[in-house]
Scaffold this motif. Structure first.
Motif, mmCIF file in Angstrom:
data_model
loop_
_atom_site.group_PDB
_atom_site.id
_atom_site.type_symbol
_atom_site.label_atom_id
_atom_site.label_comp_id
_atom_site.label_asym_id
_atom_site.label_seq_id
_atom_site.Cartn_x
_atom_site.Cartn_y
_atom_site.Cartn_z
ATOM 1 N N MET A 51 5.003 1.636 -8.647
ATOM 2 C CA MET A 51 3.838 0.263 -8.473
ATOM 3 C C MET A 51 3.853 0.143 -6.676
ATOM 4 O O MET A 51 4.602 0.623 -5.633
ATOM 5 C CB MET A 51 4.258 -0.761 -9.312
ATOM 6 C CG MET A 51 5.541 -1.448 -8.826
ATOM 7 S SD MET A 51 5.791 -2.909 -9.863
ATOM 8 C CE MET A 51 6.853 -3.700 -8.688
ATOM 9 N N ASN A 52 3.156 -0.451 -6.492
ATOM 10 C CA ASN A 52 2.951 -1.831 -5.163
ATOM 11 C C ASN A 52 3.075 -2.973 -5.561
ATOM 12 O O ASN A 52 2.478 -3.548 -6.978
ATOM 13 C CB ASN A 52 1.276 -1.037 -4.455
ATOM 14 C CG ASN A 52 1.493 0.241 -3.526
ATOM 15 O OD1 ASN A 52 2.356 1.000 -3.374
ATOM 16 N ND2 ASN A 52 -0.189 0.814 -4.155
ATOM 17 N N PHE A 53 3.552 -3.835 -5.341
ATOM 18 C CA PHE A 53 3.707 -4.705 -5.266
ATOM 19 C C PHE A 53 3.069 -5.514 -4.102
ATOM 20 O O PHE A 53 3.490 -5.388 -2.482
ATOM 21 C CB PHE A 53 5.412 -6.125 -4.749
ATOM 22 C CG PHE A 53 5.412 -7.291 -5.855
ATOM 23 C CD1 PHE A 53 4.874 -7.736 -4.874
ATOM 24 C CD2 PHE A 53 5.460 -7.014 -7.274
ATOM 25 C CE1 PHE A 53 5.288 -9.027 -5.974
ATOM 26 C CE2 PHE A 53 5.864 -7.972 -8.027
ATOM 27 C CZ PHE A 53 5.360 -9.637 -7.056
ATOM 28 N N ILE A 54 1.888 -6.048 -4.640
ATOM 29 C CA ILE A 54 0.778 -6.908 -3.421
ATOM 30 C C ILE A 54 0.856 -8.175 -3.328
ATOM 31 O O ILE A 54 0.819 -8.667 -4.151
ATOM 32 C CB ILE A 54 -0.323 -6.683 -3.800
ATOM 33 C CG1 ILE A 54 -0.586 -4.645 -4.048
ATOM 34 C CG2 ILE A 54 -1.346 -6.861 -2.848
ATOM 35 C CD1 ILE A 54 -1.776 -4.017 -3.661
ATOM 36 N N GLY A 55 1.075 -8.529 -2.325
ATOM 37 C CA GLY A 55 1.042 -10.175 -1.570
ATOM 38 C C GLY A 55 2.090 -11.365 -2.169
ATOM 39 O O GLY A 55 2.205 -11.840 -2.826
ATOM 40 N N ASP A 56 3.198 -10.392 -1.208
ATOM 41 C CA ASP A 56 4.601 -11.198 -1.752
ATOM 42 C C ASP A 56 5.105 -10.666 0.165
ATOM 43 O O ASP A 56 4.856 -9.354 0.181
ATOM 44 C CB ASP A 56 5.128 -10.076 -2.590
ATOM 45 C CG ASP A 56 7.176 -11.607 -2.164
ATOM 46 O OD1 ASP A 56 7.771 -10.606 -2.281
ATOM 47 O OD2 ASP A 56 7.387 -12.331 -1.567
ATOM 48 N N PHE A 57 5.635 -11.693 0.712
ATOM 49 C CA PHE A 57 5.826 -11.709 2.193
ATOM 50 C C PHE A 57 7.604 -12.059 2.339
ATOM 51 O O PHE A 57 8.139 -12.297 3.475
ATOM 52 C CB PHE A 57 4.968 -12.065 2.624
ATOM 53 C CG PHE A 57 3.097 -11.642 2.672
ATOM 54 C CD1 PHE A 57 2.728 -12.958 1.449
ATOM 55 C CD2 PHE A 57 2.939 -10.928 2.944
ATOM 56 C CE1 PHE A 57 1.384 -12.556 1.067
ATOM 57 C CE2 PHE A 57 1.409 -10.515 2.623
ATOM 58 C CZ PHE A 57 0.486 -11.355 1.666
ATOM 59 N N ASN A 58 8.457 -11.795 1.491
ATOM 60 C CA ASN A 58 9.397 -11.932 1.693
ATOM 61 C C ASN A 58 10.018 -13.387 2.540
ATOM 62 O O ASN A 58 10.823 -12.848 3.245
ATOM 63 C CB ASN A 58 10.616 -10.261 2.356
ATOM 64 C CG ASN A 58 11.632 -10.607 2.198
ATOM 65 O OD1 ASN A 58 12.132 -10.622 1.186
ATOM 66 N ND2 ASN A 58 12.298 -10.056 3.389
ATOM 67 N N ILE A 59 9.038 -14.364 1.998
ATOM 68 C CA ILE A 59 9.988 -15.552 2.502
ATOM 69 C C ILE A 59 11.078 -15.958 2.004
ATOM 70 O O ILE A 59 11.680 -15.374 0.976
ATOM 71 C CB ILE A 59 9.045 -16.745 2.147
ATOM 72 C CG1 ILE A 59 7.604 -16.772 2.749
ATOM 73 C CG2 ILE A 59 9.323 -18.145 2.793
ATOM 74 C CD1 ILE A 59 6.815 -16.157 3.699
ATOM 75 N N GLN A 60 12.076 -16.111 3.702
ATOM 76 C CA GLN A 60 13.630 -16.160 2.800
ATOM 77 C C GLN A 60 14.346 -14.928 1.597
ATOM 78 O O GLN A 60 15.321 -15.564 1.420
ATOM 79 C CB GLN A 60 13.402 -18.054 2.168
ATOM 80 C CG GLN A 60 14.063 -18.318 3.824
ATOM 81 C CD GLN A 60 14.507 -20.068 2.549
ATOM 82 O OE1 GLN A 60 15.390 -19.841 2.482
ATOM 83 N NE2 GLN A 60 14.107 -20.969 3.898
ATOM 84 N N GLY A 61 13.825 -13.952 1.800
ATOM 85 C CA GLY A 61 14.352 -12.997 0.812
ATOM 86 C C GLY A 61 13.810 -12.507 -0.912
ATOM 87 O O GLY A 61 14.024 -12.086 -1.705
ATOM 88 N N ASP A 62 12.341 -13.311 -1.083
ATOM 89 C CA ASP A 62 11.758 -13.164 -2.577
ATOM 90 C C ASP A 62 11.659 -11.853 -2.293
ATOM 91 O O ASP A 62 11.940 -11.299 -3.468
ATOM 92 C CB ASP A 62 10.088 -13.898 -1.832
ATOM 93 C CG ASP A 62 9.950 -14.929 -2.156
ATOM 94 O OD1 ASP A 62 10.055 -15.948 -1.309
ATOM 95 O OD2 ASP A 62 10.843 -15.746 -2.658
ATOM 96 N N ILE A 105 6.666 1.359 -4.242
ATOM 97 C CA ILE A 105 5.903 2.528 -2.994
ATOM 98 C C ILE A 105 5.454 1.993 -1.600
ATOM 99 O O ILE A 105 6.089 2.124 -0.942
ATOM 100 C CB ILE A 105 4.799 3.201 -3.596
ATOM 101 C CG1 ILE A 105 5.164 4.345 -4.762
ATOM 102 C CG2 ILE A 105 4.133 3.578 -2.050
ATOM 103 C CD1 ILE A 105 4.252 5.246 -5.039
ATOM 104 N N ALA A 106 4.927 0.755 -1.794
ATOM 105 C CA ALA A 106 4.710 -0.132 -1.002
ATOM 106 C C ALA A 106 5.316 -1.793 -1.360
ATOM 107 O O ALA A 106 4.129 -1.330 -2.000
ATOM 108 C CB ALA A 106 3.235 0.124 -0.091
ATOM 109 N N HIS A 107 5.001 -2.393 0.043
ATOM 110 C CA HIS A 107 5.863 -3.455 -0.768
ATOM 111 C C HIS A 107 3.989 -4.257 -0.131
ATOM 112 O O HIS A 107 3.914 -3.725 1.683
ATOM 113 C CB HIS A 107 6.115 -4.420 -0.106
ATOM 114 C CG HIS A 107 7.898 -4.225 -1.135
ATOM 115 N ND1 HIS A 107 9.037 -3.245 -1.219
ATOM 116 C CD2 HIS A 107 8.055 -4.554 -2.667
ATOM 117 C CE1 HIS A 107 9.574 -3.307 -1.949
ATOM 118 N NE2 HIS A 107 8.817 -4.377 -2.809
ATOM 119 N N PHE A 108 3.134 -5.445 0.006
ATOM 120 C CA PHE A 108 2.145 -5.534 0.899
ATOM 121 C C PHE A 108 2.252 -6.867 1.373
ATOM 122 O O PHE A 108 2.007 -7.912 0.052
ATOM 123 C CB PHE A 108 0.956 -5.300 0.116
ATOM 124 C CG PHE A 108 -0.294 -5.872 1.315
ATOM 125 C CD1 PHE A 108 -0.980 -6.596 1.382
ATOM 126 C CD2 PHE A 108 -1.385 -4.949 1.712
ATOM 127 C CE1 PHE A 108 -1.476 -7.464 1.844
ATOM 128 C CE2 PHE A 108 -1.832 -5.075 2.151
ATOM 129 C CZ PHE A 108 -2.462 -6.076 2.733
#
Lengths: 112, 475, 474
Positions: free
Chosen positions: B205-216, B232-235
């Motif tokens: 899967m791709n995980f879309i719309g999460d920007f790792n704020i403080q490690g999310d 495959i990709a974190h967007f």
């Protein structure tokens, strides 16, 4: 009947996101797809999981069916015909609300 | 009147179309705030610009990519040291920012040579970095610099680098939102499918719309690892440029932030037939539901239930401890847009908190459809709220805590109202099961802060105010 | 065997070089752009809301920057330039912005209208628009005066340092009015923290000098009060600015931040201009106090002699024991950097690398303080102008040994990654608590800065177990 449709409509609006996708056709596809799978699950049929879209609608429908069975006792007693009726009514209600009458100005834009 | 004209807006009555007070038996077909519309000048709106939406929110998150900002130094300075998105490779994304340092001569004679030189210098100074995103800004867009041509030239001369370009001058659109859009559409049209990913699992899967704020993102990744799902990709949280080039091979796109990144999910569905599953990755109950849906898609429901059972065993008792003490507390949410609809029902269901007012900087009407469907009656729903409106709303709803940015938080501190950083969090991460307990803890600590009581004491009063002896409990 | 770490092996004159950044592009800029500085000047005025004419980011990013530094909200408005304005011109948005502000903020008296790169390129006629606005305001609010100051601060020139200077000058130019002499002294400290404003006001008070500090930002450090009032505003009033034209003189403390304003007051209103070197360190503070005494005829009081003595006493405890021969890099605003370099040498620190961050190199070449450094230094000094923070980082990577870095918080990772102690000074200092409240100028400022340097070095000694036992008995 109206009450039963409202039960499901309220559940979908509060809990789900698939009816709020970006365009009218996306919303229509999701409503058709999820409610289609929901019917199969409510009535004990084996849902077809051939295409990726099938699997997606199944995933959304499965949660919805489980939640509704837990929240609305009338569903367990409902016949197949009643389920059909309720879900058809729900579809009309949803399409009316999130497509036809929505004032979201982006819904009909042909590009994403 | 469901659409509200606040007193402070009597001179700008068009604001009434943007503020909704939900009444009984109403739904958004009757009343939906106008959103994503031009800003009224001089209102002290909370909006930022399109360049922010492209670089600061999405592109700048990547951990292996030079962020070349084509313009004067300010756009670079302003988007550096303003975010908390760590990476697992030493936070390259937060340590550096690049600018072509555009000067007056470039305004007159063009800046393309300057851009080319800056790009080459950047690659030379950091030889281990091979990827770059170039952004236009207001002046470089106005003078019509052809950044695509410059990028092509540099890539030709350096075959081992790849460069993506984004045309996102600050005046484009009406807010950050235009920047999201331009980057999303540009990426899928130019970069997706230019690289084949290595597939390491039967579930992708791709995980879309999460920007790792403080490690999310990293927290959620522990779930996918346990479930055996390859992302495959974190967007674009903790993400790499090349991973994003392989998005076309995922079986499923899971979307959290539909506002900033729904566009690429839609296009991936349209161009590659990849289904889009929207979830809420904030919210205890929501997280369980999201995992169930993902596992149902892949046919690994049992593994999902095991994960959920373990997480519940670990975190639900803590969550419930906070719920007991936050029951009935009132919250306002003044953030970008989606967190309004992610949080309004989850804080209610999971923590007993009542959300009484919400304001969105750059949400579209779609975001308001979602939040009004999930939100309560008697709550205010505001598009593009401004400072004077905030004061009036605070008076009307009297929240116990506001989830908003630090500057607004420091403003309302004077009114003895605590804030929790709704953008970069206080002590996050806030996503997932553990994350929502963190959110609960920060909310509890904000609401049960002894300083609130001390602030209300006037030491000149003849009779001293009696303060509660015990305010807090050990969690 | 002690390792004395000293390089006293041969006699050669110290070299002070002024070099520019050689790269065209920037990696890690040291300053923000002009509009940011203009906004900082504007918020120092009471009943003033700056209106930034450009994209929304020009306002929002800067409000965030101020909030990071002060942990406070400041009111700045935007004309919210959108695409149609970029094509057809944006003056209508200025007119609308001014009217909306005037309508919704009945106490508003000053609006600096700050241009940005976009609106300068479009070529919006701000002065012409101001005339239109004044007519509209007069009609809508008869009897009310709102001063509209045109501030031309495109981002492709200078930096926030010059933007600050430009807005200061423009507001004075717009508002200052010849009238009855006031007997007061204008004091222009430049871009400083409330801590420095308070120190200057204290010194002037002790000298019994009637003075106005421009801008009085003391209330930027504002309280939580039982009455819940919000007091985070500049104290400098329209009347203060009007009367700047009627002062006995202008003391300019910052060549690059206040020099153009005081020169304007001299040229336009014959207010004598008294520039002094920015009062960082003992000698610079001495010179400033002597100048104030000379201008006003007031004697320097015993209390300041005593404060000076206390500072010297504290510095003497630190200088040859802990500071001598330690190599320091300093980056930040030019007046700050030159001032701190001199202060460092007063306490035997060696400022071997100075970095100044904008394109005004031609001005720095002529700065007499560089010759002073050349004359006084017994070690080589490299001064990099048009510098970015990569200039600092690469020099360290290539082997430059530093014992201390002094600069603003955006340079923090250079120090963290190289494990070099860093003292935050200048603007912004958001990764430390409460620095805006402390003076850096004056005797007290020099003393507190030295003690912060010492305590930072001490903590570093402890965390790295580097002869931390020296402090067992000091």
């Amino acid at each position: 009947m109206e009450d039963k449709i409202e039960d499901l409509f309220d559940y979908v609006q509060v809990r789900c996101l698939w009816q709020f996708f970006s365009r009218t056709w996306d919303r229509q596809e999701n409503i058709d797809g999820v409610l289609g799978k929901a019917y199969e699950l409510f009535t004990g049929k084996e849902p077809s999981l051939k295409t990726p879209a099938d699997k997606l609608y199944y995933a959304d429908a499965k949660t919805m069916v489980a939640d509704c069975l837990a929240s609305f006792p009338w569903i367990k007693q409902a016949s197949e015909a009643e389920i059909r009726q309720v879900l058809d009514g729900l579809k009309v209600r949803l399409v009316d609300n999130v497509i036809t009458k929505s004032t979201n100005r982006e819904l009909t834009h042909h590009l994403y | 009147m469901p659409m509200v004209l606040l007193k402070c807006d009597s001179d700008i009555p068009e604001r009434q179309k943007h503020i909704y007070l939900k009444g009984p038996d109403e739904d958004s077909t009757e009343f939906l705030p106008v959103a994503n519309a031009p800003t009224i000048p001089g209102t002290l709106s909370e909006r930022g610009c399109a360049f922010c939406g492209a670089k600061l929110v999405i592109g700048g998150v990547l951990k292996d990519t030079i962020q070349m900002i084509h313009g004067p130094l300010g756009c670079a300075y302003d988007t550096w040291h303003t975010k908390r998105y760590p990476t697992d490779n030493g936070h390259f994304n937060m340590k550096y920012v690049w600018s072509t340092d555009m000067k007056e001569s470039h305004v007159v004679f063009g800046g393309e040579k300057r851009l080319e030189q800056s790009m080459n210098e950047a690659f030379d100074e950091m030889p281990e970095i091979k990827r770059m995103i170039v952004y236009t800004t207001c002046p470089t867009a106005l003078i019509g610099d052809d950044i695509k041509a410059v990028a092509r030239k540099v890539m030709k001369e350096r075959p081992d680098v790849d460069v993506f370009t984004v045309e996102c001058p600050g005046f484009a659109g009406v807010s950050q939102s235009k920047g999201h859009h331009v980057l999303n559409i540009g990426w899928i049209n130019e970069k997706v499918a230019t690289l084949e990913p290595e597939i390491t699992s039967e579930y992708t899967m791709n995980f879309i719309g999460d920007f790792n704020i403080q490690g999310d993102t990293q927290l959620l990744q522990t779930y996918w690892d346990r479930l055996g799902i390859q992302v495959i990709a974190h967007f674009t949280g903790n993400g790499t440029y090349d991973a994003l080039r392989g998005m076309h091979r995922a079986q499923l796109n899971v979307v959290n932030c539909a506002r900033s990144s729904g566009y690429i999910a839609n296009e991936l569905k349209k161009q590659y037939g990849i289904p889009r599953l929207d979830i809420d990755s904030w919210g205890f109950n929501y997280m369980a539901e999201g995992i169930r849906k993902i596992c149902a898609f892949f046919g690994i429901e049992e593994k999902g239930e095991e994960l959920i059972a373990d997480e519940y065993a670990k975190w639900k008792p803590k969550l419930d401890w906070y719920k007991e003490r936050l029951q009935g507390k009132k919250m306002a949410i003044w953030t970008g847009g989606p967190r309004l609809w992610h949080w309004t029902k989850s804080v209610e269901d999971d923590l007993g908190i009542q959300v009484v007012a919400m304001s969105s900087k750059f949400g579209h009407e779609e975001d308001f459809e979602k939040v009004i469907a999930r939100g309560q009656e008697g709550t205010y729903y505001i598009d593009d709220g401004n400072e004077l409106e905030f004061f009036e709303i605070l008076d009307l709803v009297k929240p116990d805590v506001v989830f908003t940015g630090p500057r607004v938080g420091e403003l309302i501190k004077k009114l003895h109202i605590p804030y929790v950083n709704g953008h970069g969090y206080h002590n996050g991460p806030y996503m997932g099961f553990e994350g929502f307990v963190n959110l609960a803890r920060d909310t509890y600590n904000a609401v049960y802060n002894p300083l609130r009581h001390l602030a209300g004491v006037d030491i000149r009063d003849e009779k001293p105010t009696v303060l509660p002896v015990k305010i807090r409990e050990a969690a | 065997m002690s390792d004395c770490n000293c390089e006293a092996t041969e006699n050669k004159p110290a070299e002070v070089k002024l070099v520019p950044r050689e790269r065209a592009g920037i990696i890690n800029p040291m300053y923000d752009c002009q509009p940011a500085g203009a906004q900082y000047a504007g918020i120092g005025v009471k009943d003033c809301i700056p209106l930034v004419h450009g994209g929304q980011g020009c306002t929002m990013f800067v409000r965030l920057l101020f909030a990071q530094h002060f942990k406070e909200n400041f009111d700045v408005a935007s004309t919210s330039l959108h695409e149609d304005s970029a094509v057809f011109g944006g003056v209508k948005r200025v007119e609308q912005g001014v009217m909306v502000l005037a309508q919704r903020y009945p106490n508003l008296r000053v609006i600096p209208i700050i241009t940005t790169c976009s609106t300068e390129i479009i070529g919006d006629d701000i002065e012409g628009t101001i005339r239109l606005c004044q007519r509209a305001l007069a009609e809508a609010f008869p009897g009310r005066t709102i001063h509209l100051a045109p501030v031309h601060t495109p981002s492709f020139k200078g930096s926030h340092v010059s933007g600050y200077a430009e807005c200061m000058k423009s507001m004075v130019k717009t508002i200052a009015k010849k009238g009855t002499p006031t007997g007061k002294l204008n004091v222009f400290p430049g871009w400083v923290n409330p801590g420095d404003v308070m120190l200057l006001k204290e010194y002037l008070g002790k000298m019994d000098v009637d003075a106005t500090v421009f801008m009085d930002t003391e209330d930027f450090d504002s309280p939580m009060l039982p009455g819940k009032t919000i007091e985070t505003h500049g104290r400098t009033t329209v009347e203060d600015i009007e009367d700047s034209a009627n002062a006995i003189g202008s003391l300019s403390l910052a060549r690059y931040e206040s020099g153009t304003t005081t020169k304007f007051l001299a040229d336009e209103f014959q207010v004598p201009n008294y520039p002094v070197d920015t009062p960082y360190g003992i000698a610079n503070t001495d010179a400033m106090l002597r100048k104030i005494s000379e201008i006003t005829g007031k004697p320097i009081p015993e209390s300041l002699v005593r404060e000076r003595g206390i500072a010297l006493d504290a510095l003497a405890d630190l200088a040859h024991m802990f500071f001598a021969n330690k190599k320091v890099a300093i980056f930040g605003h030019p007046d700050l950097v030159f001032g701190l370099a001199k202060f460092c040498m007063e306490v035997e620190l060696e400022p071997v690398l100075l970095l100044i961050g904008d394109d005004q190199g031609n001005k720095y070449k002529k700065d007499p303080r560089i010759d002073e450094l050349r004359a006084a230094a017994d070690f080589d000094i490299e001064i990099v102008h048009n510098a970015d923070l990569w200039e600092l980082e690469t020099r360290i990577k290539k082997g430059l040994k530093l014992d201390l870095i002094m600069g603003h918080s955006k340079g923090r990772y250079v120090a963290i990654d190289a494990n070099i102690p860093m003292v935050r000074v200048g603007f912004p200092t958001f990764d430390r608590a409460g620095l805006y409240r402390k003076p850096t100028m004056g005797y007290k400022g020099a003393m507190e800065l030295a003690e912060t340097i010492a305590n930072t070095i001490f903590a570093h000694m402890e965390y790295t177990r580097n002869k931390e036992w020296i402090l067992n008995t000091w």
